[in-house]
Each structure stands twice: as C-alpha cells, then as structure tokens.
Write a protein that holds these residues in place. Structure first.
Motif, PDB file in Angstrom:
ATOM      1  N   ARG A 144       4.984   7.221   1.669  1.00 18.60           N
ATOM      2  CA  ARG A 144       5.171   5.478   2.042  1.00 18.60           C
ATOM      3  C   ARG A 144       4.855   4.644   1.567  1.00 18.60           C
ATOM      4  NH1 ARG A 144       7.753   8.022   6.956  1.00 18.60           N
ATOM      5  NH2 ARG A 144       9.142   5.635   6.510  1.00 18.60           N
TER       6      ARG A 144
ATOM      7  N   ILE B 285       4.005   1.025   1.942  1.00 17.20           N
ATOM      8  CA  ILE B 285       3.671   0.175   3.758  1.00 17.20           C
ATOM      9  C   ILE B 285       3.130  -1.408   3.186  1.00 17.20           C
ATOM     10  CG2 ILE B 285       1.345  -0.859   5.016  1.00 17.20           C
ATOM     11  CD1 ILE B 285       0.511   2.406   5.353  1.00 17.20           C
TER      12      ILE B 285
ATOM     13  N   TYR C 207       0.640   5.345   1.757  1.00 18.10           N
ATOM     14  CA  TYR C 207       0.653   6.449   2.563  1.00 18.10           C
ATOM     15  C   TYR C 207       1.685   7.174   2.425  1.00 18.10           C
ATOM     16  CZ  TYR C 207      -2.122   7.840   6.394  1.00 18.10           C
ATOM     17  OH  TYR C 207      -2.653   8.915   7.649  1.00 18.10           O
ATOM     18  N   GLN C 208       0.318   8.420   2.196  1.00 18.12           N
ATOM     19  CA  GLN C 208       1.341  10.398   2.248  1.00 18.12           C
ATOM     20  C   GLN C 208       2.903   9.091   1.969  1.00 18.12           C
ATOM     21  OE1 GLN C 208       1.413  11.316   6.587  1.00 18.12           O
ATOM     22  NE2 GLN C 208      -0.257  11.924   6.301  1.00 18.12           N
TER      23      GLN C 208
ATOM     24  N   GLU D 235       0.638  -0.678   0.267  1.00 19.94           N
ATOM     25  CA  GLU D 235      -0.037   0.070  -0.093  1.00 19.94           C
ATOM     26  C   GLU D 235       1.362   1.113   0.355  1.00 19.94           C
ATOM     27  OE1 GLU D 235      -3.473   0.159   0.510  1.00 19.94           O
ATOM     28  OE2 GLU D 235      -3.661  -2.367   0.880  1.00 19.94           O
TER      29      GLU D 235
ATOM     30  N   GLU E 239      -0.557   3.252   9.415  1.00 18.71           N
ATOM     31  CA  GLU E 239      -0.688   4.747   9.022  1.00 18.71           C
ATOM     32  C   GLU E 239      -0.344   5.343  10.430  1.00 18.71           C
ATOM     33  OE1 GLU E 239      -4.246   4.283   6.654  1.00 18.71           O
ATOM     34  OE2 GLU E 239      -3.841   3.945   5.414  1.00 18.71           O
ATOM     35  N   HIS E 240      -1.025   5.279  11.564  1.00 18.07           N
ATOM     36  CA  HIS E 240      -0.347   5.663  12.842  1.00 18.07           C
ATOM     37  C   HIS E 240       0.928   5.993  12.519  1.00 18.07           C
ATOM     38  CE1 HIS E 240      -1.616   6.887  16.998  1.00 18.07           C
ATOM     39  NE2 HIS E 240      -0.147   6.581  17.318  1.00 18.07           N
TER      40      HIS E 240
ATOM     41  N   ILE F  14       2.802   6.060  10.547  1.00 21.71           N
ATOM     42  CA  ILE F  14       3.893   7.193  10.108  1.00 21.71           C
ATOM     43  C   ILE F  14       2.925   8.382  10.207  1.00 21.71           C
ATOM     44  CG2 ILE F  14       2.731   8.236   7.369  1.00 21.71           C
ATOM     45  CD1 ILE F  14       3.105   5.496   6.606  1.00 21.71           C
ATOM     46  N   ASP F  15       1.723   8.951  10.686  1.00 17.36           N
ATOM     47  CA  ASP F  15       1.339  10.400  11.343  1.00 17.36           C
ATOM     48  C   ASP F  15       1.914  10.997  12.450  1.00 17.36           C
ATOM     49  OD1 ASP F  15      -0.547  10.332   8.878  1.00 17.36           O
ATOM     50  OD2 ASP F  15      -2.243   9.756  10.234  1.00 17.36           O
TER      51      ASP F  15
ATOM     52  N   ILE G  99      -2.180  -2.177   8.678  1.00 16.81           N
ATOM     53  CA  ILE G  99      -2.769  -1.223   8.223  1.00 16.81           C
ATOM     54  C   ILE G  99      -2.517   0.057   8.885  1.00 16.81           C
ATOM     55  CG2 ILE G  99      -3.915   0.331   5.672  1.00 16.81           C
ATOM     56  CD1 ILE G  99      -3.293  -2.585   4.171  1.00 16.81           C
ATOM     57  N   ALA G 100      -3.698   0.171   9.678  1.00 14.58           N
ATOM     58  CA  ALA G 100      -4.378   1.535  10.911  1.00 14.58           C
ATOM     59  C   ALA G 100      -3.056   1.033  11.589  1.00 14.58           C
ATOM     60  CB  ALA G 100      -5.039   0.412  11.009  1.00 14.58           C
TER      61      ALA G 100
END
Length: 55
Positions: free
Chosen positions: A9, A11, A6-7, A4, A45-46, A48-49, A41-42
């Motif tokens: 990046r 994953i 995300y931003q 995947e 993403e966390h 990364i954030d 995945i969640a």
C-alpha cells in the motif's frame, strides 16, 4: 510529500503549517492531523492492519 510503502500500500504524508501532519493511503482521503510524520505513518500502518479498513 514523502511516499512510503507498507504491505503493498502507498502511504503519502503531507505537512500543513499550523495544523500538523496528514497521511493518505493509495491517493485516497487525507487523515490527520498528527504531531509528527512518524505518528502519521504509524497510524496509517495501523489502519492498513485493521480488519475494518475502509476509505
């Protein structure tokens, strides 16, 4: 191993029989185990954030 994005990046997720789902960011360290791919995945993403993201 699904990949995947995300931003800007990468994953990557992986299933380990008897253990669960794992993820890694930009081909780095594997993190897990999680009950589902969605949960892995969640969490990626966390991570990364978060301001304190470090491999």
């Amino acid at each position: 191993m699904p990949i995947e994005s995300y931003q800007n990046r990468e994953i990557e997720t992986s299933w380990e029989p008897g253990k669960g789902w794992y993820y890694r960011l930009d081909s780095g360290k594997w993190w897990g185990a999680f009950d589902s791919e969605e949960e892995a995945i969640a969490e990626a993403e966390h991570r990364i954030d978060s301001e304190d993201y470090q491999e």
